[in-house]
Motif scaffolding. Structure first.
Motif, PDB file in Angstrom:
ATOM      1  N   ASN A 184     -12.318  61.693-157.702  1.00 56.39           N
ATOM      2  CA  ASN A 184     -12.857  60.324-157.676  1.00 56.39           C
ATOM      3  C   ASN A 184     -12.229  59.509-156.560  1.00 56.39           C
ATOM      4  OD1 ASN A 184     -14.515  60.878-159.793  1.00 56.39           O
ATOM      5  ND2 ASN A 184     -13.271  59.841-161.325  1.00 56.39           N
ATOM      6  N   ALA A 185     -10.920  59.693-156.365  1.00 54.87           N
ATOM      7  CA  ALA A 185     -10.237  58.946-155.303  1.00 54.87           C
ATOM      8  C   ALA A 185     -10.801  59.345-153.941  1.00 54.87           C
ATOM      9  CB  ALA A 185      -8.740  59.211-155.358  1.00 54.87           C
ATOM     10  N   LEU A 186     -11.088  60.633-153.774  1.00 53.77           N
ATOM     11  CA  LEU A 186     -11.640  61.113-152.494  1.00 53.77           C
ATOM     12  C   LEU A 186     -12.996  60.478-152.207  1.00 53.77           C
ATOM     13  CD1 LEU A 186     -10.687  64.880-152.534  1.00 53.77           C
ATOM     14  CD2 LEU A 186     -10.153  63.270-150.721  1.00 53.77           C
TER      15      LEU A 186
ATOM     16  N   PHE B 192     -12.903  56.604-150.542  1.00 55.37           N
ATOM     17  CA  PHE B 192     -12.637  56.147-149.181  1.00 55.37           C
ATOM     18  C   PHE B 192     -13.522  56.849-148.173  1.00 55.37           C
ATOM     19  CE2 PHE B 192      -9.172  59.270-149.815  1.00 55.37           C
ATOM     20  CZ  PHE B 192      -9.379  60.089-148.714  1.00 55.37           C
ATOM     21  N   GLU B 193     -13.639  56.252-147.006  1.00 62.48           N
ATOM     22  CA  GLU B 193     -14.567  56.741-145.990  1.00 62.48           C
ATOM     23  C   GLU B 193     -14.197  58.158-145.558  1.00 62.48           C
ATOM     24  OE1 GLU B 193     -14.452  53.974-142.817  1.00 62.48           O
ATOM     25  OE2 GLU B 193     -15.041  52.324-144.108  1.00 62.48           O
ATOM     26  N   PRO B 194     -15.162  59.063-145.564  1.00 68.10           N
ATOM     27  CA  PRO B 194     -14.855  60.451-145.230  1.00 68.10           C
ATOM     28  C   PRO B 194     -14.437  60.643-143.771  1.00 68.10           C
ATOM     29  CG  PRO B 194     -17.214  60.150-145.491  1.00 68.10           C
ATOM     30  CD  PRO B 194     -16.564  58.876-145.923  1.00 68.10           C
TER      31      PRO B 194
ATOM     32  N   GLN C  97       0.042  66.314-139.502  1.00 61.41           N
ATOM     33  CA  GLN C  97       0.130  64.858-139.387  1.00 61.41           C
ATOM     34  C   GLN C  97      -1.000  64.180-140.156  1.00 61.41           C
ATOM     35  OE1 GLN C  97       0.256  64.677-135.088  1.00 61.41           O
ATOM     36  NE2 GLN C  97       2.418  64.098-135.126  1.00 61.41           N
ATOM     37  N   VAL C  98      -2.191  64.779-140.117  1.00 55.71           N
ATOM     38  CA  VAL C  98      -3.311  64.213-140.881  1.00 55.71           C
ATOM     39  C   VAL C  98      -2.959  64.199-142.366  1.00 55.71           C
ATOM     40  CG1 VAL C  98      -5.711  64.510-141.594  1.00 55.71           C
ATOM     41  CG2 VAL C  98      -5.077  64.872-139.208  1.00 55.71           C
ATOM     42  N   ALA C  99      -2.407  65.317-142.848  1.00 54.22           N
ATOM     43  CA  ALA C  99      -2.052  65.402-144.263  1.00 54.22           C
ATOM     44  C   ALA C  99      -0.947  64.398-144.592  1.00 54.22           C
ATOM     45  CB  ALA C  99      -1.601  66.817-144.605  1.00 54.22           C
ATOM     46  N   ARG C 100       0.084  64.333-143.735  1.00 59.34           N
ATOM     47  CA  ARG C 100       1.264  63.540-144.050  1.00 59.34           C
ATOM     48  C   ARG C 100       1.008  62.044-143.888  1.00 59.34           C
ATOM     49  NH1 ARG C 100       5.278  65.198-140.189  1.00 59.34           N
ATOM     50  NH2 ARG C 100       5.844  63.098-139.539  1.00 59.34           N
ATOM     51  N   TRP C 101       0.239  61.687-142.861  1.00 61.02           N
ATOM     52  CA  TRP C 101       0.080  60.265-142.552  1.00 61.02           C
ATOM     53  C   TRP C 101      -1.209  59.666-143.092  1.00 61.02           C
ATOM     54  CZ3 TRP C 101       1.843  60.892-136.772  1.00 61.02           C
ATOM     55  CH2 TRP C 101       3.246  60.984-136.743  1.00 61.02           C
ATOM     56  N   ILE C 102      -2.187  60.507-143.389  1.00 60.17           N
ATOM     57  CA  ILE C 102      -3.474  59.966-143.835  1.00 60.17           C
ATOM     58  C   ILE C 102      -3.821  60.431-145.249  1.00 60.17           C
ATOM     59  CG2 ILE C 102      -5.951  59.813-143.339  1.00 60.17           C
ATOM     60  CD1 ILE C 102      -4.166  58.322-141.333  1.00 60.17           C
ATOM     61  N   THR C 103      -4.090  61.734-145.408  1.00 60.37           N
ATOM     62  CA  THR C 103      -4.646  62.214-146.674  1.00 60.37           C
ATOM     63  C   THR C 103      -3.727  61.924-147.856  1.00 60.37           C
ATOM     64  OG1 THR C 103      -5.584  63.986-145.351  1.00 60.37           O
ATOM     65  CG2 THR C 103      -5.837  64.145-147.733  1.00 60.37           C
ATOM     66  N   ILE C 104      -2.457  62.326-147.738  1.00 59.90           N
ATOM     67  CA  ILE C 104      -1.552  62.153-148.875  1.00 59.90           C
ATOM     68  C   ILE C 104      -1.278  60.673-149.167  1.00 59.90           C
ATOM     69  CG2 ILE C 104       0.776  62.630-149.748  1.00 59.90           C
ATOM     70  CD1 ILE C 104       0.519  65.398-148.370  1.00 59.90           C
ATOM     71  N   PRO C 105      -0.963  59.847-148.159  1.00 64.08           N
ATOM     72  CA  PRO C 105      -0.769  58.417-148.482  1.00 64.08           C
ATOM     73  C   PRO C 105      -1.986  57.771-149.136  1.00 64.08           C
ATOM     74  CG  PRO C 105      -0.023  58.863-146.256  1.00 64.08           C
ATOM     75  CD  PRO C 105      -0.661  60.120-146.748  1.00 64.08           C
ATOM     76  N   VAL C 106      -3.170  58.141-148.651  1.00 67.83           N
ATOM     77  CA  VAL C 106      -4.380  57.531-149.197  1.00 67.83           C
ATOM     78  C   VAL C 106      -4.613  58.001-150.632  1.00 67.83           C
ATOM     79  CG1 VAL C 106      -6.890  57.561-148.996  1.00 67.83           C
ATOM     80  CG2 VAL C 106      -5.503  56.984-147.025  1.00 67.83           C
ATOM     81  N   LEU C 107      -4.237  59.263-150.908  1.00 68.41           N
ATOM     82  CA  LEU C 107      -4.443  59.805-152.254  1.00 68.41           C
ATOM     83  C   LEU C 107      -3.275  59.510-153.191  1.00 68.41           C
ATOM     84  CD1 LEU C 107      -6.064  63.299-151.589  1.00 68.41           C
ATOM     85  CD2 LEU C 107      -7.165  61.220-152.396  1.00 68.41           C
TER      86      LEU C 107
ATOM     87  N   LEU D  39     -11.528  52.963-140.430  1.00 68.85           N
ATOM     88  CA  LEU D  39     -10.163  52.443-140.319  1.00 68.85           C
ATOM     89  C   LEU D  39      -9.336  53.004-141.473  1.00 68.85           C
ATOM     90  CD1 LEU D  39     -10.896  48.711-139.413  1.00 68.85           C
ATOM     91  CD2 LEU D  39     -10.366  50.606-137.877  1.00 68.85           C
ATOM     92  N   PHE D  40      -8.037  53.203-141.215  1.00 74.00           N
ATOM     93  CA  PHE D  40      -7.177  53.756-142.257  1.00 74.00           C
ATOM     94  C   PHE D  40      -6.871  52.667-143.277  1.00 74.00           C
ATOM     95  CE2 PHE D  40      -5.767  56.114-138.315  1.00 74.00           C
ATOM     96  CZ  PHE D  40      -6.649  57.164-138.529  1.00 74.00           C
TER      97      PHE D  40
END
Lengths: 272, 390
Positions: free
Chosen positions: A159-161, A164-166, A181-191, B87-88
């Motif tokens: 549901n969380a996925l 947010f914008e894909p 970096q995508v996982a560490r800075w984007i995917t995991i923080p957002v999730l 945007l993030f």
């Protein structure tokens, strides 16, 4: 209709809604209160106490409970310690794969992964015994708990996925972020909020799971809820109530946290 | 810093569906190339393949002569502004803009300085510490642009950057965005479905349909000299008639269904399609007219008057001055501006231009009035509708 009448209608509507909410909450909470209150009461209604040295409401009663069922408390704690990380490690990537890298049949597979939620504990326990009967009891218990909790993680993270914008991951890649970096800075923080909520949900479910745990328990590997059953059948009500309070101690803060994190500021993502 | 970007026989298919069909194009250094086409024509897929976010089924992408087809997106140094901005959500405005620099391990102080500089460029410096959820659509668009250029990419890609804004805001931001893009002078590919946007932003215009580039060149050139029906119809309105070129009295004559005029330079003998833009037809006094036409209806557009005329069984759209005195059913003398007729060869003499199209789905051709081969087609009315929205 006059303005005053409109206002009073709205006010009375709110009153009804508030009253209804309280009724539902009371209905859900009252049994817990009654069960817990037993630990502090010596009324005839709750039955005679059999442990003369520990009067109701005394620390001694809790100590007595802890000394007798401490081992099962330890088993439950160990189970939670194993089940929470594994449920996240399996469930979150699975949710990610289902939603972000769909393959043929992934929709069906995602639906199928929800089935343990509706399986009776006895059926799950029997099927686990049939397939992994030779495994250590603790492993079987953990397996049963994972079957109940992984679907919760898949649902919450999935549901969380969706929320947010894909394109934010492709955006990060185009800006120069490698896979890690995508996982560490984007995917995991957002999730992260959904991962924390999942962990707390898994914790409360695993801590309180009775059906499968009871059937899979052995004298040496018995979870606390299974032990509670024995407590209730073999002891006086104050003792059982004290055990219930011990059980609820970690659950209440977890539920409060879930409620807090489920709030709007967290749903938008935590500050990295 | 500027780079020459090239696509060579770039292809993408999803199963049996071909999204991009051996597309070859050179995007000139430091210039803005606008790719315009109807939705589903493969514009975005092309952009994603250039960025390395979609793997091509065939062909190659080259940057300064180097094949970068196998290079992962994060090593390409190509900035992209996404249609939904992407945007993030967990980072504030400044952190979003700093992201590309963070990936390149630029020191914090330098990162801050360049983020501030880039935000000032898009006039967003005062909102640096805002959460992106608190921004309006126009502000988001500017942050997305700042983020894409802050790390000084070699190529900038924009995917319909104005399409998610409402009409008024779009108009407002267009000029600002275009001025900024031209100042940046990065090799830029700007994808849009809006022909006006495409023609006004691009140093170069590429019209795309069904996964291929139909025509490319300077916008005015493509508009004035469309090479086929699709391009003619997609960029603005077009009158298209079946015609014939023949030698008469030692001169090459163009026989339209309703008039005979001098053939344009370079015309060759034989059946052809003739295309005339509505603005290249003018209402003139009878002695200077190339033909007479009856007014069927008119549409007041403010800055001009769009007339739907009928002559010799053909429907003709003419853009006239908005103060033209007009009576219903009036007969007007119409002149064709010199050198404004575009001809294409017509193999299957007599057929409607419809058969000429490669792609029947695009909105362009349906906007065109049909020639005399199909006098009752509803197309001219659609064309009038289309004109109103511009």
């Amino acid at each position: 209709m006059s303005v005053a009448a409109k206002i009073s209608t709205a006010a009375s509507g709110r009153l009804v809604a508030t009253a209804l909410s309280w009724c539902v909450a009371l209905f859900l909470i009252a049994p817990i209160v009654v069960a817990a209150a037993g630990a502090f009461s010596s009324s005839e209604f709750y039955g005679h106490r059999s442990e003369g040295s520990a009067p109701p409401g005394s620390l001694g009663l809790f100590w007595y409970v802890f000394s007798v069922w401490g081992r099962s408390l330890g088993t439950s704690a160990a189970l939670v310690a194993v089940v929470v990380p594994f449920a996240l490690l399996i469930g979150a990537p699975a949710a990610y794969a289902f939603r972000r890298r769909p393959f043929s049949g992934s929709k069906l597979l995602e639906a199928a992964s929800m089935t343990p939620l509706s399986m009776p504990g006895i059926a799950l326990a029997v099927s686990l015994l049939a397939t992994l009967g030779g495994a250590p009891r603790f492993t079987l218990l953990a397996g049963g708990h994972l079957a109940y909790t992984i679907p919760l993680v898949i649902r919450a993270v999935g549901n969380a996925l969706e929320s947010f914008e894909p394109d934010i991951e492709p955006a990060a890649r185009s800006l120069g972020a490698g896979p890690w970096q995508v996982a560490r800075w984007i995917t995991i923080p957002v999730l992260l909020p959904s991962l924390v909520v999942s962990a707390l949900l898994v914790f409360t479910v695993s801590w309180g799971e009775f059906n499968a745990s009871f059937l899979l328990a052995s004298p040496l590997a018995q979870s606390f809820p299974a032990a509670l059953y024995v407590t209730y059948t073999a002891n006086s009500f104050p003792v059982a109530a004290a055990a219930t309070i011990l059980f609820l101690l970690p659950v209440v803060p977890a539920l409060v946290l879930i409620q807090a994190i489920g709030g709007e500021p967290f749903r938008r993502g935590l500050q990295a | 810093m500027n780079a020459l970007l090239e696509a060579r026989s770039l292809r993408k298919s999803y199963g049996a569906t071909v999204a991009v069909d051996s597309l070859s194009h050179s995007f000139p250094e430091g210039k803005i190339t606008a790719i315009v086409g109807p939705s589903g024509s493969g514009k975005t897929t092309t952009l994603w393949m250039i960025a390395g976010l979609t793997e091509p089924s065939g062909g190659s992408v080259r940057l300064d002569g180097r094949d970068i087809t196998a290079l992962p997106a994060h090593r390409r140094e190509i900035g992209i502004v996404f249609q939904d901005y992407a945007l993030f959500p967990h980072l504030n405005v400044r952190e979003n803009v700093e992201f590309g620099l963070r990936c390149r391990h630029v020191r914090r102080a330098e990162r801050r300085r360049r983020a501030a500089e880039t935000l000032a460029l898009v006039r967003m410096e005062h909102l640096a510490e805002r959460r992106v959820q608190q921004l309006s659509g126009g502000e988001r668009q500017r942050v997305a642009l700042a983020r894409a250029i802050a790390f000084r990419p070699r190529v900038l890609l924009l995917d319909e950057p104005l399409s998610s804004l409402d009409a008024r805001l779009r108009e407002e931001l267009r000029g600002e965005l275009f001025r900024l893009l031209r100042e940046l002078a990065i090799t830029t590919v700007y994808v849009t479905h809006d022909q006006v946007e495409a023609m006004s932003i691009g140093h170069e215009l590429a019209v795309m349909s069904s996964g291929r580039i139909e025509q490319s060149g300077p916008p005015a050139e493509v508009y004035r000299r469309p090479e086929n029906l699709f391009v003619a119809g997609f960029l603005g309105s077009a009158n298209i008639f079946p015609a014939d070129c023949a030698v008469r009295n030692g001169r090459l004559d163009l026989a339209l269904p309703f008039a005979a005029v001098d053939a344009p330079a370079g015309a060759s003998v034989g059946p052809c399609w003739a295309m005339i833009r509505p603005e290249d037809l003018e209402v003139v006094r009878d002695d200077g007219a190339d033909f007479q036409a009856a007014v069927e209806s008119s549409l007041f557009l403010g800055n001009q008057l769009r007339l739907l005329l009928r002559a010799g069984g053909s429907r003709i759209i003419v853009d006239a001055r908005n103060d033209l005195p007009l009576t219903e059913g009036a007969i007007l003398g119409i002149g064709i501006r010199a050198g404004k007729v575009v001809l294409w060869p017509r193999e299957d003499a007599g057929a409607s231009p419809k058969g000429h199209e490669r792609d029947g789905a695009g909105p362009g051709p349906s906007e065109m009035p049909r020639g005399s081969g199909n006098p009752d087609a509803p197309a001219p009315q659609e064309s009038l509708e289309g004109a109103r929205s511009r």
